[in-house]
Design a protein around this motif. Structure first.
Motif, PDB file in Angstrom:
ATOM      1  N   PHE A   6       0.815  -1.215   0.000  1.00  0.00           N
ATOM      2  CA  PHE A   6       0.000   0.000   0.000  1.00  0.00           C
ATOM      3  C   PHE A   6       0.852   1.269   0.000  1.00  0.00           C
ATOM      4  O   PHE A   6       0.387   2.333   0.390  1.00  0.00           O
ATOM      5  CB  PHE A   6      -0.970   0.013   1.190  1.00  0.00           C
ATOM      6  CG  PHE A   6      -0.308  -0.227   2.514  1.00  0.00           C
ATOM      7  CD1 PHE A   6       0.267   0.813   3.217  1.00  0.00           C
ATOM      8  CD2 PHE A   6      -0.266  -1.502   3.049  1.00  0.00           C
ATOM      9  CE1 PHE A   6       0.875   0.608   4.428  1.00  0.00           C
ATOM     10  CE2 PHE A   6       0.345  -1.724   4.274  1.00  0.00           C
ATOM     11  CZ  PHE A   6       0.912  -0.672   4.960  1.00  0.00           C
ATOM     12  N   ASP A   7       2.077   1.186  -0.495  1.00  0.00           N
ATOM     13  CA  ASP A   7       2.982   2.336  -0.540  1.00  0.00           C
ATOM     14  C   ASP A   7       2.628   3.230  -1.730  1.00  0.00           C
ATOM     15  O   ASP A   7       3.056   2.996  -2.853  1.00  0.00           O
ATOM     16  CB  ASP A   7       4.425   1.842  -0.665  1.00  0.00           C
ATOM     17  CG  ASP A   7       5.416   2.984  -0.679  1.00  0.00           C
ATOM     18  OD1 ASP A   7       5.013   4.145  -0.499  1.00  0.00           O
ATOM     19  OD2 ASP A   7       6.609   2.714  -0.876  1.00  0.00           O
ATOM     20  N   ARG A   8       1.810   4.247  -1.474  1.00  0.00           N
ATOM     21  CA  ARG A   8       1.512   5.254  -2.500  1.00  0.00           C
ATOM     22  C   ARG A   8       2.311   6.490  -2.127  1.00  0.00           C
ATOM     23  O   ARG A   8       2.053   7.107  -1.101  1.00  0.00           O
ATOM     24  CB  ARG A   8       0.030   5.573  -2.531  1.00  0.00           C
ATOM     25  CG  ARG A   8      -0.785   4.472  -3.135  1.00  0.00           C
ATOM     26  CD  ARG A   8      -2.154   4.998  -3.459  1.00  0.00           C
ATOM     27  NE  ARG A   8      -3.055   3.952  -3.852  1.00  0.00           N
ATOM     28  CZ  ARG A   8      -3.339   3.664  -5.117  1.00  0.00           C
ATOM     29  NH1 ARG A   8      -2.787   4.345  -6.070  1.00  0.00           N
ATOM     30  NH2 ARG A   8      -4.171   2.702  -5.403  1.00  0.00           N
ATOM     31  N   ARG A   9       3.267   6.872  -2.950  1.00  0.00           N
ATOM     32  CA  ARG A   9       4.179   7.955  -2.619  1.00  0.00           C
ATOM     33  C   ARG A   9       3.493   9.313  -2.555  1.00  0.00           C
ATOM     34  O   ARG A   9       3.801  10.137  -1.720  1.00  0.00           O
ATOM     35  CB  ARG A   9       5.315   8.018  -3.634  1.00  0.00           C
ATOM     36  CG  ARG A   9       6.250   6.852  -3.512  1.00  0.00           C
ATOM     37  CD  ARG A   9       6.854   6.868  -2.114  1.00  0.00           C
ATOM     38  NE  ARG A   9       7.479   5.619  -1.781  1.00  0.00           N
ATOM     39  CZ  ARG A   9       8.782   5.408  -1.820  1.00  0.00           C
ATOM     40  NH1 ARG A   9       9.579   6.356  -2.193  1.00  0.00           N
ATOM     41  NH2 ARG A   9       9.262   4.251  -1.459  1.00  0.00           N
ATOM     42  N   HIS A  10       2.585   9.561  -3.473  1.00  0.00           N
ATOM     43  CA  HIS A  10       1.957  10.874  -3.547  1.00  0.00           C
ATOM     44  C   HIS A  10       0.445  10.701  -3.611  1.00  0.00           C
ATOM     45  O   HIS A  10      -0.065  10.017  -4.493  1.00  0.00           O
ATOM     46  CB  HIS A  10       2.439  11.645  -4.779  1.00  0.00           C
ATOM     47  CG  HIS A  10       3.928  11.703  -4.879  1.00  0.00           C
ATOM     48  ND1 HIS A  10       4.693  12.509  -4.069  1.00  0.00           N
ATOM     49  CD2 HIS A  10       4.796  11.039  -5.662  1.00  0.00           C
ATOM     50  CE1 HIS A  10       5.961  12.349  -4.363  1.00  0.00           C
ATOM     51  NE2 HIS A  10       6.055  11.454  -5.321  1.00  0.00           N
ATOM     52  N   VAL A  11      -0.244  11.341  -2.679  1.00  0.00           N
ATOM     53  CA  VAL A  11      -1.703  11.295  -2.659  1.00  0.00           C
ATOM     54  C   VAL A  11      -2.218  12.689  -2.328  1.00  0.00           C
ATOM     55  O   VAL A  11      -1.787  13.306  -1.355  1.00  0.00           O
ATOM     56  CB  VAL A  11      -2.230  10.288  -1.607  1.00  0.00           C
ATOM     57  CG1 VAL A  11      -3.744  10.312  -1.557  1.00  0.00           C
ATOM     58  CG2 VAL A  11      -1.726   8.885  -1.899  1.00  0.00           C
ATOM     59  N   LEU A  12      -3.121  13.170  -3.150  1.00  0.00           N
ATOM     60  CA  LEU A  12      -3.796  14.430  -2.882  1.00  0.00           C
ATOM     61  C   LEU A  12      -5.281  14.125  -2.783  1.00  0.00           C
ATOM     62  O   LEU A  12      -5.885  13.660  -3.750  1.00  0.00           O
ATOM     63  CB  LEU A  12      -3.536  15.448  -3.997  1.00  0.00           C
ATOM     64  CG  LEU A  12      -4.338  16.750  -3.904  1.00  0.00           C
ATOM     65  CD1 LEU A  12      -3.961  17.538  -2.660  1.00  0.00           C
ATOM     66  CD2 LEU A  12      -4.157  17.585  -5.153  1.00  0.00           C
ATOM     67  N   GLN A  13      -5.849  14.343  -1.618  1.00  0.00           N
ATOM     68  CA  GLN A  13      -7.282  14.184  -1.408  1.00  0.00           C
ATOM     69  C   GLN A  13      -7.815  15.506  -0.889  1.00  0.00           C
ATOM     70  O   GLN A  13      -7.248  16.076   0.035  1.00  0.00           O
ATOM     71  CB  GLN A  13      -7.578  13.071  -0.404  1.00  0.00           C
ATOM     72  CG  GLN A  13      -7.210  11.702  -0.928  1.00  0.00           C
ATOM     73  CD  GLN A  13      -7.531  10.605   0.064  1.00  0.00           C
ATOM     74  OE1 GLN A  13      -7.489  10.817   1.267  1.00  0.00           O
ATOM     75  NE2 GLN A  13      -7.842   9.438  -0.446  1.00  0.00           N
ATOM     76  N   ALA A  14      -8.878  15.966  -1.501  1.00  0.00           N
ATOM     77  CA  ALA A  14      -9.416  17.261  -1.103  1.00  0.00           C
ATOM     78  C   ALA A  14     -10.936  17.234  -1.169  1.00  0.00           C
ATOM     79  O   ALA A  14     -11.514  16.507  -1.967  1.00  0.00           O
ATOM     80  CB  ALA A  14      -8.881  18.362  -2.027  1.00  0.00           C
TER      81      ALA A  14
END
Length: 193
Positions: A6-14
């Motif tokens: 589950f290694d997601r380096r970049h996540v943008l949640q808004a």
């Protein structure tokens, strides 16, 4: 030692909620008549955004060259972690181009394979949802809520992981692995009294 599943380096949640600047006393339509303000004033825009880099995945050889229990990893000499990208070939989506697939090879008997667990990075994900709503007040106790919702507003396809077994005839294919759904638009109303 390897990257986590589950290694997601970049996540943008808004999430956002904005009252549109239209109607009496607002930037647009400051002095409009009350009847027109009843229709065009007081609208609200809300939504969500999810933009994430891809998850790591393992390319297996499809052979048990090291033990009878676990599949060996495929060999991929001098391959970068971001080797794949979404391409269309013969009407089917693939993650590895033919040139990238040519970099892979089977490990020899007794070898584990050099690509390792979760070495490669899969497709990124992008999805945005939006909602436009307004409350029409007729009296203090009688009103009507109108709402238009759009799921996957931009109609982006988000793909899962490709077929990652090197000796498979469909190695690198992600045709069946779509994790998003097509754009959906729904109009709803609620009468309160």
């Amino acid at each position: 030692y390897a990257y986590s599943d589950f290694d997601r380096r970049h996540v943008l949640q808004a999430t956002y909620v904005v009252e549109l600047p239209i109607g009496r006393g607002k930037a647009l339509g400051r002095d409009i008549p009350k009847a027109l303000n009843f229709i065009i004033g007081g609208w609200q825009l809300a939504g969500t955004l999810n933009w994430a880099s891809g998850r790591p995945f393992t390319v297996y050889s499809g052979l048990n060259t090291f033990s009878n229990v676990n599949q060996s990893f495929a060999n991929c000499n001098s391959c970068p972690r971001d080797l794949g990208k979404l391409i269309e070939r013969n009407g089917t989506n693939y993650w590895f181009s033919e040139e990238a697939q040519a970099l892979f090879s089977q490990p020899l008997p007794g070898e584990l394979g050099n690509s390792g667990r979760n070495y490669f990075i899969g497709p990124r994900q992008f999805q945005t949802n939006a909602s436009l709503s307004k409350k029409f007040r007729f009296t203090e106790t009688f009103n009507f809520d109108l709402r238009v919702d759009s799921l996957n507003l931009t109609n982006n396809a988000s793909f899962g992981l490709p077929t990652a077994t090197f000796n498979s005839s469909v190695f690198g294919r992600i045709r069946e692995s779509v994790t998003s759904f097509a754009r959906r638009i729904q109009i709803s109303g609620k009468l309160s009294f």
